[in-house]
Design an enzyme around this catalytic site. Structure first.
Site, PDB file in Angstrom:
ATOM      1  N   CYS A 248      49.078 -30.116  19.721  1.00 12.67           N
ATOM      2  CA  CYS A 248      49.828 -31.349  19.417  1.00 12.67           C
ATOM      3  C   CYS A 248      49.838 -31.673  17.927  1.00 12.67           C
ATOM      4  O   CYS A 248      50.041 -32.821  17.539  1.00 12.67           O
ATOM      5  CB  CYS A 248      49.292 -32.521  20.235  1.00 12.67           C
ATOM      6  SG  CYS A 248      49.336 -32.236  22.015  1.00 12.67           S
TER       7      CYS A 248
ATOM      8  N   TYR B 282      49.147 -25.935  25.113  1.00  9.87           N
ATOM      9  CA  TYR B 282      48.747 -24.780  25.925  1.00  9.87           C
ATOM     10  C   TYR B 282      48.799 -25.145  27.388  1.00  9.87           C
ATOM     11  O   TYR B 282      48.449 -26.268  27.778  1.00  9.87           O
ATOM     12  CB  TYR B 282      47.316 -24.349  25.558  1.00  9.87           C
ATOM     13  CG  TYR B 282      46.695 -23.406  26.576  1.00  9.87           C
ATOM     14  CD1 TYR B 282      47.040 -22.056  26.601  1.00  9.87           C
ATOM     15  CD2 TYR B 282      45.770 -23.866  27.520  1.00  9.87           C
ATOM     16  CE1 TYR B 282      46.493 -21.196  27.539  1.00  9.87           C
ATOM     17  CE2 TYR B 282      45.216 -23.016  28.454  1.00  9.87           C
ATOM     18  CZ  TYR B 282      45.577 -21.677  28.465  1.00  9.87           C
ATOM     19  OH  TYR B 282      45.033 -20.823  29.394  1.00  9.87           O
ATOM     20  N   HIS B 283      49.243 -24.207  28.217  1.00 14.80           N
ATOM     21  CA  HIS B 283      49.128 -24.323  29.665  1.00 14.80           C
ATOM     22  C   HIS B 283      48.461 -23.062  30.197  1.00 14.80           C
ATOM     23  O   HIS B 283      48.695 -21.963  29.679  1.00 14.80           O
ATOM     24  CB  HIS B 283      50.491 -24.476  30.336  1.00 14.80           C
ATOM     25  CG  HIS B 283      51.211 -25.735  29.978  1.00 14.80           C
ATOM     26  ND1 HIS B 283      50.600 -26.970  29.973  1.00 14.80           N
ATOM     27  CD2 HIS B 283      52.502 -25.963  29.621  1.00 14.80           C
ATOM     28  CE1 HIS B 283      51.476 -27.893  29.639  1.00 14.80           C
ATOM     29  NE2 HIS B 283      52.634 -27.307  29.404  1.00 14.80           N
TER      30      HIS B 283
END
Length: 224
Positions: free
Chosen positions: A180, A75-76
């Protein structure tokens, strides 16, 4: 000399990717110098080359981009410092393992500036923080959360993509993925750990610790 760039506001992901592609090509051709680019993105998910469809648990929550970097889903978003690392491994030694370990060392040294002990884990690229304030894991090991993710790509031995460090993102936004690909641990941030760190504070620490971490010796403690 490495150039440093800090972008204000939220940089769209596709725009950032286009900039990286152009800069990496220019570095490889000797038309531009190396670059560290610090920025934030609007909320989004990215899929690395090892991403599994079942790890995208809420596909309609935010835009999803295929990143082309190593790793799985991440996520960003606002409050997270993204560090795009465009470095020429032709001149730094063509050693991918050493390079990734150097990125981890850089994050660990940066966190230490704020009294946070970041740690690496065998088989899990990124940086982790032990959480003694939380119940232990089902196997009895101490609880731990991920505070920084690492995913890189190389083209003609020039790197791009890089690091994301959680300063003060909305941690609930990670719920739409299995970050991840790891289900047994959570995510945290500097502010979640009780530290009133600003983005400017983190940027200054990243610059202080860069040279020693990235250009250090062989990391024998790395397991990949």
């Amino acid at each position: 000399m490495v150039d440093w760039k800090i972008s204000d506001g939220l940089v769209p992901y596709d725009e950032a990717l286009a900039v990286m592609e152009e800069r990496v090509a220019a570095i490889a051709e000797g038309r531009a110098g190396e670059l560290i680019w610090l920025l934030e993105h609007p909320p989004l998910y990215t899929a690395g080359t090892s991403a599994r469809a079942e790890d995208l648990t809420d596909p309609d929550r935010f835009p999803v981009f295929k990143a082309g970097r190593g790793g799985q889903y991440t996520y960003h978003g606002p409050g997270q410092r993204v560090v795009y690392v465009m470095l020429d491994l032709n001149t730094r030694g063509r050693d991918v393992r050493k390079f990734v370990c150097g990125l981890e060392d850089w994050v660990i040294a940066t966190l230490a500036e704020f009294g946070v002990k970041g740690e690496r884990r065998a088989g899990r690229v990124g940086v982790w923080v032990v959480r003694p304030d939380r119940p232990p894991s089902p196997d009895g090991s101490p609880a731990e959360d991920k505070i920084a993710a690492i995913g890189v790509k190389l083209r003609k031995w020039v790197s791009f993509h890089g690091i994301s460090i959680n300063v003060e993102p909305d941690l609930g936004h990670f719920d739409g993925i299995v970050p991840c690909g790891i289900r047994d641990h959570g995510v945290t941030s500097l502010v979640d750990l009780g530290l009133p760190v600003t983005m400017a504070d983190l940027d200054a620490a990243l610059r202080r610790t860069f040279v020693a971490a990235i250009e250090g010796g062989t990391r024998d403690e790395c397991t990949y």
